[in-house]
Design an enzyme around this catalytic site. Sequence first.
Site, PDB file in Angstrom:
ATOM      1  N   MET A  36       0.814  -1.220   0.000  1.00 30.36           N
ATOM      2  CA  MET A  36       0.000   0.000   0.000  1.00 30.36           C
ATOM      3  C   MET A  36       0.843   1.264   0.000  1.00 30.36           C
ATOM      4  O   MET A  36       0.292   2.360  -0.068  1.00 30.36           O
ATOM      5  CB  MET A  36      -0.887   0.015   1.237  1.00 30.36           C
ATOM      6  N   PRO A  37       2.166   1.136   0.076  1.00 25.23           N
ATOM      7  CA  PRO A  37       2.952   2.382   0.164  1.00 25.23           C
ATOM      8  C   PRO A  37       2.949   3.158  -1.152  1.00 25.23           C
ATOM      9  O   PRO A  37       2.622   2.630  -2.219  1.00 25.23           O
ATOM     10  CB  PRO A  37       4.378   1.891   0.475  1.00 25.23           C
ATOM     11  N   VAL A  38       3.325   4.415  -1.030  1.00 26.94           N
ATOM     12  CA  VAL A  38       3.503   5.288  -2.189  1.00 26.94           C
ATOM     13  C   VAL A  38       4.934   5.830  -2.138  1.00 26.94           C
ATOM     14  O   VAL A  38       5.329   6.482  -1.171  1.00 26.94           O
ATOM     15  CB  VAL A  38       2.506   6.462  -2.168  1.00 26.94           C
ATOM     16  N   HIS A  62       2.619   1.930  -5.258  1.00 29.89           N
ATOM     17  CA  HIS A  62       2.790   2.920  -6.327  1.00 29.89           C
ATOM     18  C   HIS A  62       4.189   3.509  -6.303  1.00 29.89           C
ATOM     19  O   HIS A  62       4.711   3.849  -5.239  1.00 29.89           O
ATOM     20  CB  HIS A  62       1.802   4.078  -6.149  1.00 29.89           C
ATOM     21  N   LYS A 106       6.073   6.789   1.592  1.00 29.69           N
ATOM     22  CA  LYS A 106       4.959   6.936   2.534  1.00 29.69           C
ATOM     23  C   LYS A 106       4.378   5.557   2.792  1.00 29.69           C
ATOM     24  O   LYS A 106       3.973   4.865   1.857  1.00 29.69           O
ATOM     25  CB  LYS A 106       3.871   7.843   1.950  1.00 29.69           C
TER      26      LYS A 106
END
Lengths: 68, 68, 68, 68, 68, 68
Positions: free
Chosen positions: D1-3, D40, F7
């Site tokens: 789920m990180p960006v 992402h 993030k």
Amino acid sequence: MPVVTVKMWKGRSVDQKRKLAKAITDAMVEHADAKPGGLHVIIEESDLENWARAGVLGVDRKDLDKTP
Amino acid sequence: MPVVTVKMWKGRSVDQKRKLAKAITDAMVEHADAKPGGLHVIIEESDLENWARAGVLGVDRKDLDKTP
Amino acid sequence: MPVVTVKMWKGRSVDQKRKLAKAITDAMVEHADAKPGGLHVIIEESDLENWARAGVLGVDRKDLDKTP
Amino acid sequence: MPVVTVKMWKGRSVDQKRKLAKAITDAMVEHADAKPGGLHVIIEESDLENWARAGVLGVDRKDLDKTP
Amino acid sequence: MPVVTVKMWKGRSVDQKRKLAKAITDAMVEHADAKPGGLHVIIEESDLENWARAGVLGVDRKDLDKTP
Amino acid sequence: MPVVTVKMWKGRSVDQKRKLAKAITDAMVEHADAKPGGLHVIIEESDLENWARAGVLGVDRKDLDKTP
């Protein structure tokens, strides 16, 4: 006073952006007690070659359906 | 070592950016104990259609006075 | 209308932040034609374990001199 | 789920970006327990006139060696 | 696939964030053709001493009305 | 000279961050011609209540498997 940044692929029309900025601003006012006066919505558009999901660039995705 | 990001509308000249980067760097050194060597200033320019305030895109603002 | 984001290590006092925000705002007004009314300066502070330079986390740096 | 967001100067080829996105994704899966499905990697490219180090814009650097 | 980041002052409840994330997601689906599956909304909360407007930190504002 | 921002949810250990920062730096050097000296990797950790996917906050997800 909040700043909302939307990162997405290129391709939305000015009218889509207009409605999007209005709707996000309304959401901020209704749910986050924001005052619209100092509320910024910034849209950052990305090329397909500059965004990967699951390690695959947008330009390489077979299943690409043009949605951001 | 800090990273300073400036998001604003398009339209500053290279010379304005040159002076701005210098002035922000000086401010960081004077007030935040930063060492200039590793200090980055990144300028991100936005189109008028990609920035809304109070829910209104820059392209739709009547009172637009060309200042960022 | 610009938004300036400063990312740096933790440790500045409120007074340092106060002077820094003022100096950056002045730089934006003088060199980038910004109007102060809509100008935001956002400070984001990082722990030493959440920032690496040259592949080495801040917590692991021997030469660390407490400057950000 | 990180960006993961990569900010660098313009000039990498699509193939370089392809390999970079893959390698960063692999690093996130191996070292941060990330699942690739929602991961992402966003690349943001900067012009030389929009990035300063030590208060000097990229366009003004004498020692510029074309590496980002 | 978009990533929406909301930067605002601390103080919203989990329920406010819940409704805000839902409303922003709905706005993205309706106006930007986004698919909800890959759509991220990230909230970044700021202390009053880390955000200045018009060169004045939040902690120093007299007119502060607790709205973000 | 690039700046890479990661993030993700809270919960990685310092050692995981150490290996992650090293691996991302190596990837930047190998695939993007970056020089490690000026390369920053910044990790930004998020609480479960501050990140939504598909309009659902992390704190509300039933299928949550603790991976970021």
